[in-house]
Scaffold this motif. Structure first.
Motif, short mmCIF file in Angstrom:
data_model
loop_
_atom_site.label_atom_id
_atom_site.label_comp_id
_atom_site.label_asym_id
_atom_site.label_seq_id
_atom_site.Cartn_x
_atom_site.Cartn_y
_atom_site.Cartn_z
N ALA A 1 0.81 -1.21 0.00
CA ALA A 1 0.00 0.00 0.00
C ALA A 1 0.85 1.26 0.00
N SER A 2 2.08 1.19 0.49
CA SER A 2 2.97 2.35 0.51
C SER A 2 4.42 1.87 0.44
N ASP A 3 5.33 2.82 0.28
CA ASP A 3 6.75 2.49 0.18
C ASP A 3 7.23 1.79 1.46
N ALA A 4 8.14 0.83 1.28
CA ALA A 4 8.70 0.10 2.42
C ALA A 4 10.00 0.78 2.85
N ILE A 5 10.15 1.00 4.16
CA ILE A 5 11.33 1.66 4.69
C ILE A 5 11.79 0.94 5.96
N ILE A 6 12.96 1.31 6.45
CA ILE A 6 13.40 0.79 7.74
C ILE A 6 12.61 1.50 8.84
N ASP A 7 12.18 0.74 9.83
CA ASP A 7 11.43 1.32 10.94
C ASP A 7 12.33 2.30 11.69
#
Length: 254
Positions: free
Chosen positions: A30-36
């Motif tokens: 659903a949205s861009d994946a990033i590091i938490d």
């Protein structure tokens, strides 16, 4: 000293987030994946100790799909020495218990400290660090705002609703940190180039010798949140106060 840092790939905090109603799982497309971001703070805690003691080894570990290697690269670019990526299709939809068992196997032995964020921004379980410590058989300190690491112990300050608590534990131990902890550093160009040469060990469930638990929590059903409706408008015709009291009483708010 060897410090293991847990990181996670999550949907962008500022992007759209929704559940897949057919599985009950988070829709990670659903949205861009990033590091938490909380994971970046955990890395920073480890790197600050490495800055003070150059003999310290920092290893970043994640469990996730193939794309999760990107969060490991971010940790390596920040200054970590190596990475471990647990990737296996059988882990899709793993609950916290199974996740803790797999990560415990991936971490193994020979380390001094495990650092994690207090809760991820997608699942927000907030118990993984404690569950991991239980499986590793070591003490844990959770939700630390500050962290101090010495040769044989870790200590820090934990906020409570009544004030603060000074806590400490002998090493080896597991800790988790909050968003009040260290501000993460920004990877420089030199760090980004160096990250390309650092080792990333990829392992699956069979290599770790971990089998799926006989029982685990599963999502039975999921549905979209109902659309917001207009609130009740109270017009002051001399009885507004009584209307408000009656409404609060009917909702059992007073």
């Amino acid at each position: 000293m060897k410090i293991v840092v847990l990181v996670k790939q999550v949907p962008d905090t500022w992007g759209d987030r929704r559940l897949d109603t057919s599985t009950g799982w988070l829709d990670r497309g659903a949205s861009d994946a990033i590091i938490d971001e909380i994971g970046e703070r955990a890395i920073e805690i480890a790197l600050q100790h490495k800055d003070a003691d150059k003999s310290t080894e920092v290893v970043v570990v994640t469990m996730g799909p193939a794309s999760a290697v990107d969060v490991l690269k971010k940790g390596l670019a920040m200054g970590a020495d190596s990475a471990v990526h647990v990737v296996d299709g059988a882990l899709a939809g793993a609950d916290l218990g199974w996740t803790a068992s797999v990560l415990a196997a991936a971490i193994g032995t020979g380390w001094d400290l495990v650092v994690a964020g207090n809760e991820s921004t997608d699942g927000r379980g907030g118990v993984l660090a404690a569950m991991l410590a239980e499986r590793l058989g070591v003490p844990h300190l959770t939700s630390l705002d500050t962290v101090d690491i010495s040769a044989d112990r870790v200590s820090g300050v934990r906020a409570t609703e009544y004030g603060t608590v000074d806590a400490h534990a002998a090493l080896p131990a597991v800790i988790s940190v909050t968003e009040r902890s260290a501000e993460p550093r920004f990877p420089g160009f030199k760090g980004i180039l160096a990250a390309k040469k650092k080792p990333v060990n990829t392992v699956g469930v069979s290599e770790l010798g971990v089998s799926a638990p006989a029982s685990r929590s599963v999502v039975v059903s999921a549905s979209e949140r109902p659309a917001r409706t207009a609130g009740r408008l109270v017009t002051d015709d001399g009885t507004a106060a009584q209307q408000l009291v009656d409404y609060l009483a009917s909702e059992r708010l007073i």
